[in-house]
Structures are given as C-alpha cells and as structure tokens.
Design a protein around this motif. Structure first.
Motif, PDB file in Angstrom:
ATOM      1  N   ASN A   1     -69.509 -97.895   5.638  1.00  9.21           N
ATOM      2  CA  ASN A   1     -70.714 -97.101   5.850  1.00  9.21           C
ATOM      3  C   ASN A   1     -70.762 -95.860   4.955  1.00  9.21           C
ATOM      4  N   ALA A   2     -69.590 -95.350   4.578  1.00  8.39           N
ATOM      5  CA  ALA A   2     -69.542 -94.134   3.757  1.00  8.39           C
ATOM      6  C   ALA A   2     -69.604 -94.448   2.263  1.00  8.39           C
ATOM      7  N   LEU A   3     -69.316 -95.691   1.875  1.00  9.10           N
ATOM      8  CA  LEU A   3     -69.263 -96.026   0.449  1.00  9.10           C
ATOM      9  C   LEU A   3     -70.108 -97.252   0.087  1.00  9.10           C
ATOM     10  N   ASP A   4     -69.675 -98.442   0.491  1.00  6.25           N
ATOM     11  CA  ASP A   4     -70.341 -99.682   0.086  1.00  6.25           C
ATOM     12  C   ASP A   4     -71.849 -99.641   0.377  1.00  6.25           C
ATOM     13  N   ARG A   5     -72.174 -99.172   1.584  1.00  4.62           N
ATOM     14  CA  ARG A   5     -73.582 -99.140   1.995  1.00  4.62           C
ATOM     15  C   ARG A   5     -74.433 -98.374   0.975  1.00  4.62           C
ATOM     16  N   HIS A   6     -73.918 -97.253   0.484  1.00  4.81           N
ATOM     17  CA  HIS A   6     -74.688 -96.457  -0.483  1.00  4.81           C
ATOM     18  C   HIS A   6     -74.709 -97.139  -1.850  1.00  4.81           C
ATOM     19  N   VAL A   7     -73.565 -97.695  -2.242  1.00  2.00           N
ATOM     20  CA  VAL A   7     -73.494 -98.342  -3.557  1.00  2.00           C
ATOM     21  C   VAL A   7     -74.440 -99.543  -3.565  1.00  2.00           C
ATOM     22  N   LEU A   8     -74.430-100.328  -2.480  1.00  2.00           N
ATOM     23  CA  LEU A   8     -75.308-101.499  -2.406  1.00  2.00           C
ATOM     24  C   LEU A   8     -76.786-101.099  -2.385  1.00  2.00           C
ATOM     25  N   ALA A   9     -77.069 -99.901  -1.893  1.00  2.00           N
ATOM     26  CA  ALA A   9     -78.464 -99.429  -1.855  1.00  2.00           C
ATOM     27  C   ALA A   9     -78.873 -98.790  -3.186  1.00  2.00           C
ATOM     28  N   GLY A  10     -78.026 -98.909  -4.199  1.00  2.00           N
ATOM     29  CA  GLY A  10     -78.377 -98.379  -5.516  1.00  2.00           C
ATOM     30  C   GLY A  10     -78.065 -96.900  -5.694  1.00  2.00           C
ATOM     31  N   ARG A  11     -77.231 -96.358  -4.809  1.00  2.00           N
ATOM     32  CA  ARG A  11     -76.908 -94.930  -4.920  1.00  2.00           C
ATOM     33  C   ARG A  11     -75.499 -94.682  -5.431  1.00  2.00           C
ATOM     34  N   GLY A  12     -74.912 -95.697  -6.061  1.00  2.25           N
ATOM     35  CA  GLY A  12     -73.534 -95.585  -6.529  1.00  2.25           C
ATOM     36  C   GLY A  12     -73.315 -94.481  -7.548  1.00  2.25           C
ATOM     37  N   ASP A  13     -74.375 -94.126  -8.291  1.00  5.41           N
ATOM     38  CA  ASP A  13     -74.211 -93.103  -9.326  1.00  5.41           C
ATOM     39  C   ASP A  13     -74.340 -91.684  -8.791  1.00  5.41           C
ATOM     40  N   ARG A  14     -74.664 -91.559  -7.533  1.00  4.42           N
ATOM     41  CA  ARG A  14     -74.722 -90.202  -6.978  1.00  4.42           C
ATOM     42  C   ARG A  14     -73.319 -89.599  -6.939  1.00  4.42           C
ATOM     43  N   VAL A  15     -73.247 -88.301  -7.240  1.00  5.03           N
ATOM     44  CA  VAL A  15     -71.956 -87.624  -7.160  1.00  5.03           C
ATOM     45  C   VAL A  15     -71.589 -87.463  -5.685  1.00  5.03           C
ATOM     46  N   ALA A  16     -70.389 -87.893  -5.334  1.00  5.13           N
ATOM     47  CA  ALA A  16     -69.923 -87.681  -3.962  1.00  5.13           C
ATOM     48  C   ALA A  16     -69.314 -86.282  -3.860  1.00  5.13           C
ATOM     49  N   PHE A  17     -68.455 -85.955  -4.832  1.00  2.05           N
ATOM     50  CA  PHE A  17     -67.805 -84.641  -4.809  1.00  2.05           C
ATOM     51  C   PHE A  17     -67.766 -84.012  -6.197  1.00  2.05           C
ATOM     52  N   TYR A  18     -68.149 -82.754  -6.239  1.00  2.31           N
ATOM     53  CA  TYR A  18     -67.784 -81.903  -7.365  1.00  2.31           C
ATOM     54  C   TYR A  18     -66.507 -81.239  -6.919  1.00  2.31           C
ATOM     55  N   TRP A  19     -65.423 -81.536  -7.614  1.00  5.17           N
ATOM     56  CA  TRP A  19     -64.155 -80.925  -7.228  1.00  5.17           C
ATOM     57  C   TRP A  19     -63.943 -79.667  -8.048  1.00  5.17           C
ATOM     58  N   GLU A  20     -63.719 -78.555  -7.366  1.00  5.55           N
ATOM     59  CA  GLU A  20     -63.506 -77.264  -8.018  1.00  5.55           C
ATOM     60  C   GLU A  20     -62.067 -76.851  -7.729  1.00  5.55           C
ATOM     61  N   GLY A  21     -61.265 -76.732  -8.775  1.00  7.66           N
ATOM     62  CA  GLY A  21     -59.859 -76.401  -8.588  1.00  7.66           C
ATOM     63  C   GLY A  21     -59.646 -74.947  -8.214  1.00  7.66           C
ATOM     64  N   ASN A  22     -58.408 -74.635  -7.947  1.00  2.76           N
ATOM     65  CA  ASN A  22     -58.025 -73.249  -7.691  1.00  2.76           C
ATOM     66  C   ASN A  22     -58.392 -72.392  -8.910  1.00  2.76           C
ATOM     67  N   ASP A  23     -58.075 -72.925 -10.073  1.00  2.93           N
ATOM     68  CA  ASP A  23     -58.410 -72.280 -11.335  1.00  2.93           C
ATOM     69  C   ASP A  23     -59.903 -72.510 -11.611  1.00  2.93           C
ATOM     70  N   PRO A  24     -60.660 -71.446 -11.849  1.00  2.00           N
ATOM     71  CA  PRO A  24     -62.103 -71.630 -12.076  1.00  2.00           C
ATOM     72  C   PRO A  24     -62.422 -72.539 -13.264  1.00  2.00           C
ATOM     73  N   GLU A  25     -61.433 -72.776 -14.129  1.00  2.23           N
ATOM     74  CA  GLU A  25     -61.634 -73.662 -15.271  1.00  2.23           C
ATOM     75  C   GLU A  25     -61.494 -75.131 -14.897  1.00  2.23           C
ATOM     76  N   ASP A  26     -60.896 -75.370 -13.756  1.00  2.00           N
ATOM     77  CA  ASP A  26     -60.438 -76.702 -13.425  1.00  2.00           C
ATOM     78  C   ASP A  26     -61.486 -77.396 -12.567  1.00  2.00           C
ATOM     79  N   ARG A  27     -62.151 -78.393 -13.116  1.00  2.00           N
ATOM     80  CA  ARG A  27     -63.172 -79.067 -12.317  1.00  2.00           C
ATOM     81  C   ARG A  27     -63.283 -80.521 -12.713  1.00  2.00           C
ATOM     82  N   THR A  28     -63.793 -81.300 -11.802  1.00  2.00           N
ATOM     83  CA  THR A  28     -64.058 -82.699 -12.082  1.00  2.00           C
ATOM     84  C   THR A  28     -65.098 -83.152 -11.062  1.00  2.00           C
TER      85      THR A  28
END
Ligand code: WT7
Length: 698
Positions: free
Chosen positions: A101-128
């Motif tokens: 329900n948290a993953l497949d359902r969204h991917v199958l509905a065509g929302r797979g390209d939505r960002v789930a998380f912007y990860w912000e590291g401890n270091d302000p330079e560190d992100r993904t």
C-alpha cells in the motif's frame, strides 16, 4: 495522590481563551473545511464505526476478504476486564500488506516518479532523494536479503539505525515479508539495546557504522557490538548483523547537483574516520549483501491478516521495565494514513517534513507509514535543529519549499531562545501547517511558533497521542478547528475521550478535570504488550473497567476543548521522551555506594521537564562530584544519555510515610523550590524536608 498531582498541573483556562480561526487559504482547499463538517464526520465515526471505517478502508488495497465480509462488522473488541480478557480486532480476516500500500499501489497508479524522500544530511551539503519506484526496487532487494538470511513471517528484526534512507528500506522490507520490526532509537545505550533484542527474541540486527549529530560522530556499530556481547551472555545470540556503511561511503539515492545558495558552505563535514570491526560469519555489509548476483529485484508481498503483527516499539513502563507495544497491519495502516491526511490536511502538492527520529513512534507513523500510504513527498533529516546554527530548520524549509512542518515543543522552545533573526533570514513562504507533538505545548511557545515561524498565517496543529495509540487521538484539523494556544482541541474521528474523577471513577460531564481515558477502540490502538498480554490488561485497562487509560490528566473547558496537562503516573517527559522514574532509580542504585534513590520531574524551560534525583548513600560513603559523575555514567550506560538527571542531590533520608512509601509529591516540591508541601501529617519524620532543602544545590 492523583488529585494533588492534577492540582499541580492546573492551568488557568480563563487566561487561555484566545481563539485562532482556521486561515481562509487553508480552509478553501481543506478535506474538512469547517467545524460543522468535522462534527458531522465525528458523529458518524462514533455512532457507526463500521460504516465510517469501511468507507475509509476502501481507499486501500486489500488482497482478499473472507466470505460475507461486506455485511460482517469490521470491529470486534472487549475493553472491560470484568467481562473477560481485553482484545481489539479490526478488519479481521481481511488480507493486505502495508508495504504494498505504501509503494506498489502508487507505482502501479503511475506515481512511481514522485519523490518519496528528500534526504538532508547532518552536513548542509549532504543531500539526496529517492522516488517511490526507486524505493520499491531497494525494498524488494532488501526483502530478499532478509529472506536469504532466513528471516520469515513473524520473526522479529531488531533495527538500530540513524536517520538514513536504508532505515526506511529495512522497515518496509520487513513489512513486505511479514517480519516484525523492532526499532531501537539510536540514542539508547548498549544495555538498553540488548534488553530489547533479548525481550523480542531477535536473532538479526540491522545497524549502521555511525552517524553525525552536529559535530559529534556517534559510532553505532561499536555500541551494537557491546549489545551483541550482552546478548550472547544472556543466551540470545544475534546470528546476523547487517551493517550500513553511511559515514564512509556515499549512500544510495539520486544525488542532485547542489547549486543551492543555502547549502554552499564547503568543508562543514568534519573529516573523521569511523572504525568498524566486522565479525566474520555474523557481520555483513549492507551494500555487499545487496550487490550479490543471486539477489533479485522481485519480491512478492506476503498477504497478511489485518491482525498480524506489523511492528513492536518499546516504551517506558512505570515499573521501570520497558513494554514492547505491538501494532498490527490493517488497523495501523488505515489509522496512520487517515490521521496523516486529515490532521495535516495533506494534498499531493504538499512537501512535508517531520523532524522526529524514526526510532520513536512519531517517526514510524509520520515519517514513514502515514506519509507513504498517502504517496507524500517528505523531507528526512539526519541532523540537529541547532546545527550549524539555530536557523537550520528554516533554511531547510526554504530549500525544499516545505508546506507542512511537524516538530516537538522542546525544539520550538530551544529555537525560541535564539534570536528571531535565525528564523527571519528565511522566507518560510511555503509553510501552511505547523504542527507539534510530544508533550503539552505551553501557550508562549505556541504563540511564538504561530507568529514568528508561521508569520501568523499558518494553522498550528497540536497533536496529542502516544506510542500506544498508533496515531493522533486528540488534534485540531487545520481547515476546520478554531484553535486555542496550548489545547489539542478535539478528538480525531472514532476516538471517544472521557474524563474520570480520579477518586470515584465517575464520568465528568462538561467542564472539569480528571484522568484522560478512551471509551472504545480506534483502528490504531496497540493490541498487546509483546509476550506479556496480562501486562497490557493491567497497565491500560485495570484502573477503570471499560476504558483505555492514557496515564495523562486533562481538563475540558466550557467550549469542550481538551487540555492535556501531563502524566499522572510516575513517568516524566524530558524533551518529549517519556522516561520512567523507576528505571532511572534502578540504574542509580546499581552504584555500590547508593542505598536508595528517588527521581522526580522538575520544570525545565526548554526540555519541559528534567529529571531530578535524590540519592541516599550507604553508611560511610561520601557524596561528592566524582560520585555524581559516576552516577551519570551509569544512567547513560543503562538507559541512554537523554535519561541523565540534570540534578543529583544527596538525601540522608527520603520523605516516607509510616508505612514506608516515598512521598514523591514532597520531593517534587523540594525540587521545584516551592514551599508548598501540602499535608505532611502522614510523614514518618517531618524533619526530612528541612534537611533536603538545606542540601539542595540548585
Ligand atoms: C506521552 C506519550 C506520541 C508521540 C510522542 C510521544 C505526552 C504527547 C502530547 C501533546 C500533551 C502530549 C503525553 C503522552 N504527549 N503529545 N500534544 N500534548 N501531551 O510518545 O513517548 O508514547 O509519550 O507524551 O504525556 O502520554 P510517547
């Protein structure tokens, strides 16, 4: 004891009647756009829970339902010990998977390209960042890694990790194959981690080399190593330990070129090594396990009964022994998702950020499951709100255009103490909803949050709930509820709060103050204490037949608003962490010089409460700074640094009744420097008070 304690928490509600209407801009697009709409929905949710929750459940994917499920009630429970054992079942026999329900359902509905998380590291330079489709692939692979290590449905998996994306992957992979995750917050000591691994009978542990908290490098794996040694001594060895390389190796995810002016501070990440010892045959690097050729990207979800366990999470118990709060798949899924949607009035265009660590329930429900079930885009943050400086949160809000921000009163009070300039250097123009959780928010902090952070334009959402409740149980809704600073306002759908007179157990109708209890279950309520159902019945249902007891006191004002005043048991809430005073006491008395210890809460401007310890030494021992340091080390090692008392004072004797019961009320008054000791006639030796006051050091 209870009415005196209630009195101590008493709020002057007359002075706190300022009302803030929902901002028009929020109201126009809200799921629940008026207080009347809230009332109508609420009425249905309690008069016909079957109809109400069946409708909501239809928005999720259920793999199968038993014959006749459309007519059969979806809820079965007993809350009354005089009628038999306590149980709660929602959607029994319905099969689903929360990871699906948290993953497949969204991917199958065509929302797979939505960002789930912007990860912000401890270091302000560190992100993904990572999309839903990418997460699904990682989760399936890791689920296969777990399976290849023998993990099966129902097995408990211990997780001891910082705020890294692999933690989300590990949780969802467990959920996918029906394994029960037991996450232990990264601030807990080796001893606490070991206790939890042993209590849950885990044989697999997922951890990390280390992580940064500001300028401090915490070496999680070495703490895990100590815990695993204790587990061997106690006859519950960890057979496999998967280790994420976070400090040394770049983490996975789609790294973005960083042209953002806010994060162009080169050289902030301190160059330091994080040595890790890997024990052959037991310890395996996550990235090596994931890179194996025979590990596939496909993993069919295990179709679980709605009442199969999803996870356990330990919370402090007033006896000192932590309780493994157990949540199940179906009800928790529906409840965490629905509270997320309504309490934060979530829409797909929102960017959401909850600062809680996933190691606590807030992170489970409102960093991972609730947002992901709604296909939300979230920020996940490894660092501290005060590093590199007190403006970090607001910089991050601007960096990702956060619309919905969720944090704790202790963080708000910390940031409030710094200059408002740290807030005002950001625009915060994206913010619409600012929320709070963990302890009562004092009106001053509420008003600052509203005026300075929210530029007087945001809805402030004070959510009251507990590890045990799975999700919000008392909360305003941003587009519907006129709020009062310091009040969590009204019950969420399906929740029936009742105030009981502490002495008589009578229901208090209308304005008044008493024990906060709930009549009847909502889908997210815990189902048992892992391995100890009698303790579940005893702790939550034995005080008043027919009600779930929260352990908190509350007041209801003339308009029906609820004001939670705090714990009325021997628990204290330090920076939003619930601590058992008994647990700290038992750590203190482990010191060979300590005969007895009593810990109470003392008001603290930032932390809400701090722990204040009174220790009685054995004959011949002397109380000095070195002893205090040793005592602090014991508490840090037994529980974790966050439990260390702010004050430890000598107590040649403790105030006791003639029957030998410690009168904590008096200790609280001494710690608070109040002279208001109340009735001391039951004290065996009234002279004790004077002695303790004379030895007070703060
Ligand atoms: C206890 C539960 C649930 C998330 C974090 C804490 C206190 C929590 C509020 C609030 C007043 C609050 C209560 C509760 N609490 N939120 N909005 N207003 N008090 O979870 O560790 O299970 O602690 O935190 O005392 O019983 P927890």
């Amino acid at each position: 004891m209870s009415s005196a304690q209630l009195e101590q928490h008493h709020l002057d509600l007359q002075q706190l009647q300022q009302v803030f209407e929902p901002p028009a801009a929020i109201q126009t697009r809200a799921h629940v756009p008026s207080i009347e709409a809230y009332r109508d929905m609420y009425r249905l949710s309690v008069s016909d829970p079957n109809k109400f929750w069946r409708q909501i459940a239809s928005e999720f994917y259920w793999h199968s339902k038993p014959d006749g499920a459309e007519e059969a009630p979806i809820l079965d429970y007993n809350f009354d010990l005089s009628k038999g054992g306590i149980y709660v079942r929602w959607f029994k026999g319905w099969r689903t998977n929360i990871c699906y329900n948290a993953l497949d359902r969204h991917v199958l509905a065509g929302r797979g390209d939505r960002v789930a998380f912007y990860w912000e590291g401890n270091d302000p330079e560190d992100r993904t960042s990572i999309t839903y489709a990418e997460l699904l692939q990682q989760v399936c692979r890791f689920a296969n890694v777990l399976k290849s290590n023998g993990v099966k449905k129902g097995d408990r998996v211990a997780i001891y990790m910082p705020m890294v994306l692999e933690l989300v992957v590990a949780m969802l992979a467990c959920a996918r194959i029906g394994a029960v995750h037991s996450i232990v917050f990264g601030g807990f000591s080796a001893g606490s981690l070991a206790d939890r691994i042993i209590n849950a009978k885990c044989h697999i542990l997922i951890t990390c080399d280390g992580n940064w908290r500001g300028t401090k490098l915490l070496s999680l794996k070495s703490i895990a190593d100590k815990a695993m040694s204790i587990c061997i001594e106690e006859g519950n060895p960890v057979v496999t330990c998967l280790v994420v390389s976070h400090v040394k190796r770049p983490r996975f995810g789609s790294d973005e070129a960083d042209g953002d002016s806010h994060s162009s501070k080169p050289g902030i990440r301190p160059a330091k090594d994080c040595p890790v010892e890997m024990l052959a045959g037991r310890d395996v690097w996550w990235h090596e396990a994931m890179a194996k050729e025979d590990i596939s990207d496909d993993c069919q979800p295990e179709w679980l009964d709605a009442e199969d366990p999803l996870f356990m999470l330990y919370t402090s118990g007033s006896t000192g022994k932590p309780k493994g709060v157990l949540h199940t798949v179906g009800g928790y899924m529906v409840y965490s998702a629905t509270t997320f949607k309504f309490s934060f009035d979530y829409h797909l265009e929102d960017i959401y950020w909850c600062t809680a660590d996933i190691g606590w329930i807030t992170g489970h429900s409102y960093v991972v499951y609730g947002p992901m079930a709604n296909c939300a885009t979230s920020v996940m943050f490894e660092g501290l709100p005060t590093w590199p400086d007190a403006g970090r949160c607001w910089d991050v809000v601007d960096k990702y255009k956060v619309t919905t921000f969720y944090t704790a009163p202790t963080a708000i009070r910390t940031l409030m103490k710094s200059s408002d300039a740290f807030v005002e250097r950001s625009s915060r123009a994206s913010l619409r909803i600012i929320a709070s959780v963990g302890e009562p928010i004092n009106p001053e902090a509420w008003l600052w949050y509203h005026r300075v952070v929210g530029r007087s334009q945001c809805s402030v959402v004070d959510t009251f709930w507990q590890t045990e409740t799975g999700g919000h149980v008392i909360t305003p809704l941003p587009g519907a509820t006129p709020t009062k600073p310091g009040s969590a306002c009204f019950p969420f759908f399906g929740v029936q709060p009742v105030l009981l007179n502490p002495e008589t157990g009578d229901v208090i109708e209308g304005p008044g103050e008493g024990y906060l209890v709930f009549a009847g279950p909502w889908p997210g309520i815990m189902r048992t204490v892992f391995g100890d159902h009698p303790r579940y019945e005893q702790t939550y249902f034995s005080k008043f037949n027919g009600y779930y007891t929260t352990g908190d006191g509350a007041q209801r004002d003339k308009d029906g608003y609820l004001w939670v005043t705090g714990r009325i048991d021997d628990m204290i809430n330090v920076s939003g962490h619930l601590l058992s005073t008994a647990q700290i006491e038992s750590a203190l008395v482990e010191h060979p010089k300590v005969a007895e210890a009593a810990v109470v809460g003392r008001h603290h401007d930032v932390k809400g409460e701090s722990a204040y310890a009174f220790v009685t030494l054995k004959d011949g021992a002397t109380f000095d700074d070195s002893l205090v340091r040793q005592l602090l080390v014991i508490v840090r090692e037994r529980i974790g640094a966050f439990a260390a008392p702010d004050t430890i004072q000598e107590a040649p004797a403790l105030p006791k009744t003639r029957s030998g019961k410690i009168m904590r009320r008096i200790l609280r008054e001494i710690a608070a420097k109040s002279e208001n000791y109340g009735d001391v006639s039951t004290l065996a030796d009234p002279g004790v008070i004077e002695t303790l006051v004379a030895l007070r050091t703060v």
